[in-house]
Design a protein around this motif. Sequence first.
Motif, PDB file in Angstrom:
ATOM      1  N   LEU A 125       0.741  -1.447   0.016  1.00 30.06           N
ATOM      2  CA  LEU A 125       0.085   0.301   0.241  1.00 30.06           C
ATOM      3  C   LEU A 125       0.699   1.354   0.070  1.00 30.06           C
ATOM      4  CD1 LEU A 125      -2.863  -1.202   2.470  1.00 30.06           C
ATOM      5  CD2 LEU A 125      -2.941  -1.181  -0.188  1.00 30.06           C
ATOM      6  N   ASP A 126       2.109   1.282   0.357  1.00 26.24           N
ATOM      7  CA  ASP A 126       2.909   2.348   0.547  1.00 26.24           C
ATOM      8  C   ASP A 126       3.599   2.604  -0.626  1.00 26.24           C
ATOM      9  OD1 ASP A 126       4.915   4.357   0.930  1.00 26.24           O
ATOM     10  OD2 ASP A 126       5.602   3.621   2.812  1.00 26.24           O
ATOM     11  N   GLU A 127       3.396   3.819  -1.427  1.00 25.74           N
ATOM     12  CA  GLU A 127       3.891   3.786  -2.735  1.00 25.74           C
ATOM     13  C   GLU A 127       5.409   3.697  -2.968  1.00 25.74           C
ATOM     14  OE1 GLU A 127       2.396   3.821  -6.041  1.00 25.74           O
ATOM     15  OE2 GLU A 127       0.478   3.484  -4.953  1.00 25.74           O
ATOM     16  N   ALA A 128       5.793   4.411  -1.973  1.00 28.08           N
ATOM     17  CA  ALA A 128       7.590   4.077  -1.879  1.00 28.08           C
ATOM     18  C   ALA A 128       8.289   2.850  -1.552  1.00 28.08           C
ATOM     19  CB  ALA A 128       8.051   5.004  -0.566  1.00 28.08           C
ATOM     20  N   GLU A 129       7.329   1.775  -0.951  1.00 25.29           N
ATOM     21  CA  GLU A 129       7.657   0.609  -0.817  1.00 25.29           C
ATOM     22  C   GLU A 129       7.483  -0.398  -1.880  1.00 25.29           C
ATOM     23  OE1 GLU A 129       9.207  -0.610   2.178  1.00 25.29           O
ATOM     24  OE2 GLU A 129       9.444   1.370   2.714  1.00 25.29           O
ATOM     25  N   LYS A 130       6.554   0.027  -2.945  1.00 21.48           N
ATOM     26  CA  LYS A 130       5.796  -0.808  -3.835  1.00 21.48           C
ATOM     27  C   LYS A 130       6.725  -1.814  -4.909  1.00 21.48           C
ATOM     28  CE  LYS A 130       1.297   0.159  -5.925  1.00 21.48           C
ATOM     29  NZ  LYS A 130       0.846  -0.896  -5.334  1.00 21.48           N
ATOM     30  N   ASN A 131       7.921  -1.257  -5.113  1.00 22.32           N
ATOM     31  CA  ASN A 131       8.894  -2.036  -5.858  1.00 22.32           C
ATOM     32  C   ASN A 131      10.086  -2.484  -5.114  1.00 22.32           C
ATOM     33  OD1 ASN A 131       7.350  -1.383  -8.374  1.00 22.32           O
ATOM     34  ND2 ASN A 131       8.001   0.640  -8.339  1.00 22.32           N
ATOM     35  N   LYS A 132       9.805  -2.609  -3.974  1.00 20.92           N
ATOM     36  CA  LYS A 132      10.904  -3.078  -2.807  1.00 20.92           C
ATOM     37  C   LYS A 132      11.278  -4.697  -3.298  1.00 20.92           C
ATOM     38  CE  LYS A 132      12.175  -2.635   1.717  1.00 20.92           C
ATOM     39  NZ  LYS A 132      11.924  -2.532   3.077  1.00 20.92           N
ATOM     40  N   LEU A 133      12.480  -5.115  -3.132  1.00 22.16           N
ATOM     41  CA  LEU A 133      12.862  -6.558  -3.122  1.00 22.16           C
ATOM     42  C   LEU A 133      13.113  -6.894  -1.872  1.00 22.16           C
ATOM     43  CD1 LEU A 133      15.294  -6.016  -6.500  1.00 22.16           C
ATOM     44  CD2 LEU A 133      12.642  -6.553  -6.328  1.00 22.16           C
ATOM     45  N   CYS A 134      12.886  -8.238  -1.957  1.00 19.40           N
ATOM     46  CA  CYS A 134      13.170  -9.010  -0.726  1.00 19.40           C
ATOM     47  C   CYS A 134      14.803  -9.475  -0.494  1.00 19.40           C
ATOM     48  CB  CYS A 134      12.330 -10.246  -0.393  1.00 19.40           C
ATOM     49  SG  CYS A 134      12.402 -10.809   1.070  1.00 19.40           S
ATOM     50  N   ILE A 135      15.410  -8.509  -0.221  1.00 12.73           N
ATOM     51  CA  ILE A 135      16.855  -8.769  -0.079  1.00 12.73           C
ATOM     52  C   ILE A 135      17.272  -9.410   0.961  1.00 12.73           C
ATOM     53  CG2 ILE A 135      17.605  -6.588  -1.456  1.00 12.73           C
ATOM     54  CD1 ILE A 135      18.305  -5.062   1.174  1.00 12.73           C
ATOM     55  N   GLU A 136      16.522  -9.679   2.076  1.00 11.94           N
ATOM     56  CA  GLU A 136      16.697 -10.519   3.334  1.00 11.94           C
ATOM     57  C   GLU A 136      16.526 -11.728   3.136  1.00 11.94           C
ATOM     58  OE1 GLU A 136      18.632  -9.271   5.724  1.00 11.94           O
ATOM     59  OE2 GLU A 136      18.750  -7.249   4.952  1.00 11.94           O
ATOM     60  N   CYS A 137      15.540 -12.108   2.015  1.00 16.49           N
ATOM     61  CA  CYS A 137      14.821 -13.540   2.007  1.00 16.49           C
ATOM     62  C   CYS A 137      16.276 -14.237   1.383  1.00 16.49           C
ATOM     63  CB  CYS A 137      13.927 -13.472   0.695  1.00 16.49           C
ATOM     64  SG  CYS A 137      12.530 -12.639   1.298  1.00 16.49           S
ATOM     65  N   LYS A 138      15.886 -15.727   1.838  1.00 11.67           N
ATOM     66  CA  LYS A 138      16.947 -16.823   1.359  1.00 11.67           C
ATOM     67  C   LYS A 138      16.201 -17.628   0.533  1.00 11.67           C
ATOM     68  CE  LYS A 138      19.304 -16.049   4.948  1.00 11.67           C
ATOM     69  NZ  LYS A 138      19.402 -14.560   5.270  1.00 11.67           N
ATOM     70  N   GLY A 139      16.871 -18.310  -0.313  1.00  6.84           N
ATOM     71  CA  GLY A 139      16.553 -19.346  -1.463  1.00  6.84           C
ATOM     72  C   GLY A 139      15.809 -18.504  -2.799  1.00  6.84           C
ATOM     73  N   SER A 140      14.873 -19.333  -3.147  1.00  4.59           N
ATOM     74  CA  SER A 140      14.213 -18.839  -4.495  1.00  4.59           C
ATOM     75  C   SER A 140      13.629 -17.283  -4.346  1.00  4.59           C
ATOM     76  CB  SER A 140      13.242 -19.730  -4.936  1.00  4.59           C
ATOM     77  OG  SER A 140      11.994 -19.827  -4.024  1.00  4.59           O
ATOM     78  N   ASP A 141      13.137 -16.854  -3.079  1.00  2.27           N
ATOM     79  CA  ASP A 141      12.657 -15.599  -2.778  1.00  2.27           C
ATOM     80  C   ASP A 141      13.792 -14.384  -2.600  1.00  2.27           C
ATOM     81  OD1 ASP A 141       9.970 -16.558  -2.510  1.00  2.27           O
ATOM     82  OD2 ASP A 141      10.065 -17.148  -0.477  1.00  2.27           O
TER      83      ASP A 141
END
Length: 145
Positions: free
Chosen positions: A62-78
């Motif tokens: 919902l936050d436009e500033a966060e909309k295109n954020k990537l999961c850089i802390e995720c592990k594996g395929s995420d």
Amino acid sequence: MKVMSFSKILFVATLLISTTVNAQQQIVGQWKTIDDNTGEPRSIVEIYKKGNKLFGKILQVLDEAEKNKLCIECKGSDYNKPIEGMVIIKELEKGGDQYEDGTIMDPENGKIYRCKIWIDEDSPNVLNVRGYIAFLYRTQKWIRV
């Protein structure tokens, strides 16, 4: 000892089945997540059924500033995948009035927790979402969209 009539047995069986289906239908749908710190809405998560299990996917950040954020802390395929569209709840199984024994992932830190969800007994439009590590847990209240 009296023998129950077939119609009474059928009625009881139908009632039990409809109660189970109703609980599942109450949980399946779209839910607005709320930020623990600010109290502001963060995302829309869709809870859906796949086989006999429930999953949850972030439909919209919902936050436009966060909309295109990537999961850089995720592990594996995420890892490094867009948070919007990510499946964060996996493999929840029915257990009474709740779904449990699955996982939930926090895309903020990439951590995966054991999870259980259930409809709030005071409001059918509130979903309690609990993440666990050992005996520690945190419960969020998501609001039906």
